[in-house]
Design a protein around this motif. Structure first.
Motif, PDB file in Angstrom:
ATOM      1  N   ARG A 205     -10.593  13.218  -8.641  1.00  0.00           N
ATOM      2  CA  ARG A 205      -9.683  12.865  -9.730  1.00  0.00           C
ATOM      3  C   ARG A 205      -8.800  11.683  -9.352  1.00  0.00           C
ATOM      4  NH1 ARG A 205      -6.376  17.830 -11.886  1.00  0.00           N
ATOM      5  NH2 ARG A 205      -5.696  16.198 -13.352  1.00  0.00           N
ATOM      6  N   LEU A 206      -8.329  11.680  -8.105  1.00  0.00           N
ATOM      7  CA  LEU A 206      -7.482  10.584  -7.665  1.00  0.00           C
ATOM      8  C   LEU A 206      -8.282   9.290  -7.532  1.00  0.00           C
ATOM      9  CD1 LEU A 206      -5.195  12.346  -5.021  1.00  0.00           C
ATOM     10  CD2 LEU A 206      -4.831  12.042  -7.479  1.00  0.00           C
ATOM     11  N   ARG A 207      -9.516   9.387  -7.022  1.00  0.00           N
ATOM     12  CA  ARG A 207     -10.367   8.201  -6.910  1.00  0.00           C
ATOM     13  C   ARG A 207     -10.645   7.620  -8.300  1.00  0.00           C
ATOM     14  NH1 ARG A 207     -11.564   3.677  -4.519  1.00  0.00           N
ATOM     15  NH2 ARG A 207     -10.247   3.382  -6.357  1.00  0.00           N
ATOM     16  N   ALA A 208     -10.911   8.500  -9.268  1.00  0.00           N
ATOM     17  CA  ALA A 208     -11.213   8.036 -10.619  1.00  0.00           C
ATOM     18  C   ALA A 208     -10.011   7.356 -11.264  1.00  0.00           C
ATOM     19  CB  ALA A 208     -11.667   9.209 -11.480  1.00  0.00           C
ATOM     20  N   GLY A 209      -8.813   7.803 -10.900  1.00  0.00           N
ATOM     21  CA  GLY A 209      -7.624   7.251 -11.525  1.00  0.00           C
ATOM     22  C   GLY A 209      -7.015   6.065 -10.809  1.00  0.00           C
TER      23      GLY A 209
ATOM     24  N   GLY B 112       0.836  -1.194   0.000  1.00  0.00           N
ATOM     25  CA  GLY B 112       0.000   0.000   0.000  1.00  0.00           C
ATOM     26  C   GLY B 112       0.871   1.245   0.000  1.00  0.00           C
ATOM     27  N   LEU B 113       0.244   2.383  -0.233  1.00  0.00           N
ATOM     28  CA  LEU B 113       0.956   3.662  -0.304  1.00  0.00           C
ATOM     29  C   LEU B 113       0.147   4.733   0.398  1.00  0.00           C
ATOM     30  CD1 LEU B 113       3.226   5.538  -1.469  1.00  0.00           C
ATOM     31  CD2 LEU B 113       1.763   5.781  -3.499  1.00  0.00           C
ATOM     32  N   ARG B 114       0.830   5.544   1.200  1.00  0.00           N
ATOM     33  CA  ARG B 114       0.174   6.655   1.902  1.00  0.00           C
ATOM     34  C   ARG B 114       0.649   7.975   1.302  1.00  0.00           C
ATOM     35  NH1 ARG B 114       0.731   8.367   8.341  1.00  0.00           N
ATOM     36  NH2 ARG B 114      -1.466   8.821   8.648  1.00  0.00           N
ATOM     37  N   LEU B 115      -0.311   8.861   0.972  1.00  0.00           N
ATOM     38  CA  LEU B 115      -0.016  10.180   0.418  1.00  0.00           C
ATOM     39  C   LEU B 115      -0.825  11.236   1.157  1.00  0.00           C
ATOM     40  CD1 LEU B 115      -0.193   9.363  -3.420  1.00  0.00           C
ATOM     41  CD2 LEU B 115       1.880   9.597  -2.024  1.00  0.00           C
ATOM     42  N   SER B 116      -0.320  12.480   1.127  1.00  0.00           N
ATOM     43  CA  SER B 116      -1.044  13.598   1.752  1.00  0.00           C
ATOM     44  C   SER B 116      -0.878  14.850   0.897  1.00  0.00           C
ATOM     45  CB  SER B 116      -0.524  13.846   3.171  1.00  0.00           C
ATOM     46  OG  SER B 116       0.870  14.155   3.153  1.00  0.00           O
ATOM     47  N   PRO B 117      -1.604  14.960  -0.215  1.00  0.00           N
ATOM     48  CA  PRO B 117      -1.455  16.117  -1.107  1.00  0.00           C
ATOM     49  C   PRO B 117      -1.680  17.441  -0.393  1.00  0.00           C
ATOM     50  CG  PRO B 117      -2.754  14.397  -2.154  1.00  0.00           C
ATOM     51  CD  PRO B 117      -2.568  13.986  -0.730  1.00  0.00           C
ATOM     52  N   ALA B 118      -0.761  18.373  -0.618  1.00  0.00           N
ATOM     53  CA  ALA B 118      -0.846  19.748  -0.099  1.00  0.00           C
ATOM     54  C   ALA B 118      -0.742  19.830   1.414  1.00  0.00           C
ATOM     55  CB  ALA B 118      -2.125  20.444  -0.570  1.00  0.00           C
ATOM     56  N   ASN B 119      -0.316  18.779   2.063  1.00  0.00           N
ATOM     57  CA  ASN B 119      -0.136  18.825   3.514  1.00  0.00           C
ATOM     58  C   ASN B 119       1.181  19.541   3.824  1.00  0.00           C
ATOM     59  OD1 ASN B 119       0.099  18.377   6.244  1.00  0.00           O
ATOM     60  ND2 ASN B 119      -0.012  16.154   6.139  1.00  0.00           N
TER      61      ASN B 119
ATOM     62  N   ASP C 295      -1.624  18.771 -10.700  1.00  0.00           N
ATOM     63  CA  ASP C 295      -0.854  18.172 -11.792  1.00  0.00           C
ATOM     64  C   ASP C 295       0.012  17.024 -11.282  1.00  0.00           C
ATOM     65  OD1 ASP C 295      -1.777  19.994 -13.775  1.00  0.00           O
ATOM     66  OD2 ASP C 295      -0.368  21.498 -13.021  1.00  0.00           O
ATOM     67  N   LEU C 296       0.639  17.223 -10.111  1.00  0.00           N
ATOM     68  CA  LEU C 296       1.607  16.254  -9.608  1.00  0.00           C
ATOM     69  C   LEU C 296       0.951  14.938  -9.201  1.00  0.00           C
ATOM     70  CD1 LEU C 296       4.647  16.941  -7.381  1.00  0.00           C
ATOM     71  CD2 LEU C 296       3.070  15.147  -6.703  1.00  0.00           C
ATOM     72  N   TYR C 297      -0.097  14.987  -8.390  1.00  0.00           N
ATOM     73  CA  TYR C 297      -0.644  13.750  -7.852  1.00  0.00           C
ATOM     74  C   TYR C 297      -1.396  12.917  -8.888  1.00  0.00           C
ATOM     75  CZ  TYR C 297       1.161  14.776  -3.296  1.00  0.00           C
ATOM     76  OH  TYR C 297       2.027  15.002  -2.257  1.00  0.00           O
ATOM     77  N   PRO C 298      -2.163  13.504  -9.813  1.00  0.00           N
ATOM     78  CA  PRO C 298      -2.697  12.665 -10.890  1.00  0.00           C
ATOM     79  C   PRO C 298      -1.598  12.021 -11.732  1.00  0.00           C
ATOM     80  CG  PRO C 298      -3.970  14.680 -10.719  1.00  0.00           C
ATOM     81  CD  PRO C 298      -2.782  14.852  -9.811  1.00  0.00           C
TER      82      PRO C 298
END
Length: 287
Positions: free
Chosen positions: A240-244, A191-198, A210-213
């Motif tokens: 967008r992330l859920r869709a991808g 698994g992978l953990r991310l926190s965009p804009a944190n 742009d970066l996370y997609p």
């Protein structure tokens, strides 16, 4: 090393069905905090095996969170007392607690291009050690300002080689780590953990849409087990992330009021002490 107290702590929580451990360093260089556990030596494997055996005996499942702290570190907290490593020699603001009290975090040493493959291999070796210790899988910590997140960011990563500058270069380290770990233990255990804009741990990101997609698109062929997303309220980016993302999404709406979101079916917030846990870490399928 994990102790009997770690075993007791995690066994008490085995009924939660899936446990993600505390941040666990994949190498001596990956340690930043005082007395955090590792998963890269034979003694680490033996210590963690007592934990995983107890959790499994209690009916639970447990994955280890591999966390290389990068520049969020102090040499006094490590076994070798070397300068912390990071994408670039950019000192983070803030203090680090050590055995002698809080100290300013030092300026890290920028990893040489030729060293990065070795750091990737540290993650791979730690993942193999985790499976040897009886873990059901691993979670790569790419959030909260630690090493993987530092490579993604615009302020901690000021490199001019193939790991810096463009989005394609900045996501490269994360993709290489995920690829190495999935190749070693299987994508279904990774698994992978991310926190965009944190902004935690002095991180600045100005191009999350742009970066996370782009990162998700690059990771999609791996078909990892799940994405653990710490969500700060950007619903457009979330969709967008859920869709991808092709597999499970664990959505953690950390710090957000529970009354913003509907309770799961059958949950009465007035009568369910653990409603916060249920609501802030759940699988989501957004249309």
């Amino acid at each position: 090393m994990p102790t009997d107290l770690n075993r007791e702590y995690y066994t008490q929580r085995a009924s939660m069905a899936l446990i993600i451990t505390e941040g666990t360093q994949p190498s001596a260089d990956g340690q930043g905090y005082l007395l955090t556990p590792g998963i890269y030596t034979a003694d680490h494997i033996d210590g963690w095996h007592a934990v995983t055996d107890a959790v499994h005996a209690a009916g639970g499942r447990i994955v280890v969170q591999l966390m290389h702290t990068g520049r969020i570190a102090h040499s006094d907290n490590t076994p070798h007392h070397r300068q912390p490593v990071a994408p670039s020699a950019v000192r983070p603001t803030g203090l680090m607690f050590t055995a002698t009290g809080p100290q300013e975090m030092p300026t890290p040493r920028a990893l040489e291009t030729g060293e990065i493959a070795g750091v990737v291999d540290e993650f791979r070796h730690a993942a193999a050690s985790a499976i040897a210790a009886g873990f059901d899988g691993v979670e790569l910590h790419g959030a909260n300002g630690y090493l993987i997140h530092q490579f993604l960011s615009g302020n901690a990563n000021q490199r001019t080689d193939g790991y810096g500058g463009t989005i394609a270069n900045r996501i490269r380290f994360a993709v290489e780590v995920a690829t190495a770990v999935a190749g070693e233990i299987g994508a279904d255990r990774t698994g992978l953990r991310l926190s965009p804009a944190n902004p935690y741990n002095d991180i600045t990101e100005n191009d999350t849409h742009d970066l996370y997609p782009a990162l998700i698109n690059a990771l999609t062929p791996l078909n990892l087990a799940y994405l653990h997303l710490i969500h700060a309220g950007d619903e457009e980016l979330l969709r967008r992330l859920r869709a991808g993302w092709p597999t499970a999404l664990l959505l953690n709406r950390a710090g957000q009021p529970l009354d913003r979101f509907p309770a799961p079916s059958g949950v009465d917030r007035r009568r369910t002490p653990q409603a916060g846990v249920i609501l802030t870490a759940h699988l989501v399928r957004l249309k």
